[in-house]
Design an enzyme around this catalytic site. Structure first.
Site, PDB file in Angstrom:
ATOM      1  N   GLY A 208       0.837  -1.206   0.000  1.00  0.00           N
ATOM      2  CA  GLY A 208       0.000   0.000   0.000  1.00  0.00           C
ATOM      3  C   GLY A 208       0.864   1.245   0.000  1.00  0.00           C
ATOM      4  O   GLY A 208       2.059   1.176  -0.282  1.00  0.00           O
ATOM      5  N   ASN A 209       0.267   2.375   0.289  1.00  0.00           N
ATOM      6  CA  ASN A 209       1.058   3.613   0.429  1.00  0.00           C
ATOM      7  C   ASN A 209       0.406   4.503   1.485  1.00  0.00           C
ATOM      8  O   ASN A 209      -0.644   4.170   2.022  1.00  0.00           O
ATOM      9  CB  ASN A 209       1.193   4.318  -0.924  1.00  0.00           C
ATOM     10  CG  ASN A 209      -0.142   4.720  -1.504  1.00  0.00           C
ATOM     11  OD1 ASN A 209      -0.861   5.538  -0.932  1.00  0.00           O
ATOM     12  ND2 ASN A 209      -0.515   4.125  -2.640  1.00  0.00           N
ATOM     13  N   ARG A 210       1.055   5.623   1.783  1.00  0.00           N
ATOM     14  CA  ARG A 210       0.640   6.448   2.924  1.00  0.00           C
ATOM     15  C   ARG A 210      -0.466   7.460   2.599  1.00  0.00           C
ATOM     16  O   ARG A 210      -0.760   8.326   3.407  1.00  0.00           O
ATOM     17  CB  ARG A 210       1.843   7.217   3.472  1.00  0.00           C
ATOM     18  CG  ARG A 210       2.918   6.337   4.064  1.00  0.00           C
ATOM     19  CD  ARG A 210       4.040   7.212   4.634  1.00  0.00           C
ATOM     20  NE  ARG A 210       5.252   6.452   4.835  1.00  0.00           N
ATOM     21  CZ  ARG A 210       5.483   5.658   5.866  1.00  0.00           C
ATOM     22  NH1 ARG A 210       4.569   5.535   6.801  1.00  0.00           N
ATOM     23  NH2 ARG A 210       6.616   4.998   5.977  1.00  0.00           N
ATOM     24  N   ALA A 276      -3.725   7.853  -4.974  1.00  0.00           N
ATOM     25  CA  ALA A 276      -2.330   7.395  -5.083  1.00  0.00           C
ATOM     26  C   ALA A 276      -2.391   5.927  -5.493  1.00  0.00           C
ATOM     27  O   ALA A 276      -2.354   5.028  -4.655  1.00  0.00           O
ATOM     28  CB  ALA A 276      -1.631   7.571  -3.750  1.00  0.00           C
TER      29      ALA A 276
END
Ligand code: CTP
Length: 400
Positions: A208-210, A276
């Site tokens: 995943g990402n932030r 994102a």
């Protein structure tokens, strides 16, 4: 439509004033902020205390507060409002509005109002039919005020006919219709995607990402507040729009995000892609939890589809807006993405340890259009940034 709208409600002295408690409640439920001003005689029909509790704001019925003698600034109240509604408006108040008499806080606010004024008359049958009242209503309409017609039914006098104040639900829907018609985004379908994507490795792990999704969620709220029909395609995010009219489609992976965005884009007028989206996803997704074993582990990644670029290719009349998140040479990279992905506008923002764009409530953006015009904005909250972006899109659409 009423979400985040500042409404000044002026109540004058008629029996229908008791319905204003319900009216205030309905406005608040719709997410509006309400302040109430009353004529002294209106306080005999409904108490300021009731309206203060329901509106969560002080109620003003005099020019000067008792016992402090503090001045209630009607000019500030009138300037504060996005719209001013007078309900019920008695025959007496209509006559005062027509001639500019200014002898109470409601009439003073009326003369100071810069916003649109809505007037919901209420009086007895014969008073409503009287040529003087009819002439006053016509004059007030001629001044640019909106008249919410009285309804027919049983009147306080015992007579039956026209003169009842429009029911609170009907007043609300009258105003909503007006706002929808006067909004630059009314009838416009807006697609927004937001948040991160999760790319499954196995049933319990993912890449995943932030991204928090805060900017996209704020954009969905802002477009919706301005009358657009908004579909928010949202990756895993704890944030949700405040405006209940936003249609949310929850997705998890880049592939799911791609499918939904492609479908919704076809019927959209404007699309803002703030998500994102993962650029890579595990090639194999294990159906069962991968057990740990001796030595290192390698995960082979495969490229995901670039949703924005794909929409750029499919674009017909839509206005397409993307984001560019960079750590260096932000403007240069953003301009390349704007061109390569066939966008109308791109929002460039940078992320660093000191100024993280992800997760934070604040950011600094620069908006670039396809003619290379640059609009720089200072460091501000994501809710304010959403307003700037929507304004820039509105200006771009007007010139297009
Ligand atoms: N985007 C997308 N689909 C992807 C990757 C990105 O739709 N698979 C969109 C993002 O939503 C954003 C824009 O493309 O609006 C730019 O995303 P960004 O991460 O800044 O750039 P990338 O195009 O992914 O390129 P790079 O990561 O190399 O900077």
């Amino acid at each position: 439509m009423l979400h985040n709208k500042k409404i000044l409600l002026g109540i004058t002295g008629g029996i229908a004033a008791y319905k204003c408690a319900h009216l205030v409640r309905l406005f608040v439920k719709k997410g509006a902020e309400v302040k109430v001003v009353m004529t002294p005689s209106a306080t005999q029909f409904v108490t300021p205390e009731t309206l203060s509790v329901l509106s969560k704001n002080p109620v003003v019925s005099e020019f000067f507060e008792k016992p402090t003698h503090e001045w209630n600034n009607h000019v500030h109240l009138a300037e504060w409002a996005d719209l001013f509604l007078i309900a019920p408006a008695t025959a007496n108040t209509l006559a005062k509005f027509t001639t500019g008499v200014c002898d109470n806080i409601v009439t003073a606010c009326y003369l100071s109002a810069r916003s649109k004024v809505f007037i919901a008359p209420a009086m007895d049958l014969d008073m409503y039919q009287h040529p003087t009242t009819k002439a006053n209503l016509k004059t007030l309409e001629g001044f640019g005020n909106k008249i919410i017609p009285a309804e027919s039914g049983e009147l306080a006098s015992g007579l039956t006919g026209e003169g009842r104040m429009a029911e609170p639900e009907n007043i609300i829907s009258y105003i909503e219709k007006y706002l929808a018609g006067s909004s630059p985004f009314s009838q416009k379908k807006v697609l927004i995607n937001a948040g991160p994507t999760y790319e499954a490795i196995d049933p319990v792990r993912f890449i995943g990402n932030r991204s928090s999704g805060k900017t996209g969620v704020a954009l969905a709220d802002e477009f919706c507040d301005q009358g657009a029909e908004v579909t928010l395609i949202l990756g895993p995010s704890v944030f949700k729009p405040k405006n209940s009219s936003v249609k949310i489609i929850s997705v998890e992976s880049a592939e799911e995000m791609f499918k939904v965005c492609t479908e919704v884009f076809e019927t959209s007028d404007i699309a803002v892609l703030s998500a994102a989206v993962a650029d890579y996803s595990p090639k194999e997704k294990s159906a069962s939890k991968i057990k740990k074993s001796e030595g290192e582990m390698n995960i082979e990644l495969t490229k995901t589809k670039d949703i924005l670029a794909s929409l750029g290719k499919a674009k017909k009349k839509q206005i397409l807006i993307g984001f560019a998140l960079e750590t260096e040479n932000a403007i240069e990279h953003a301009k390349e993405k704007l061109k390569n992905k066939n966008l109308d506008l791109i929002i460039a923002n940078t992320t660093s340890e000191k100024n993280p764009a992800f997760g934070s409530d604040f950011n600094t953006i620069c908006i670039i259009d396809k003619h290379n015009n640059l609009l720089n904005f200072e460091f501000k909250s994501k809710a304010e940034i959403a307003k700037d972006i929507v304004e820039a899109i509105k200006n771009y659409a007007e010139k297009k």
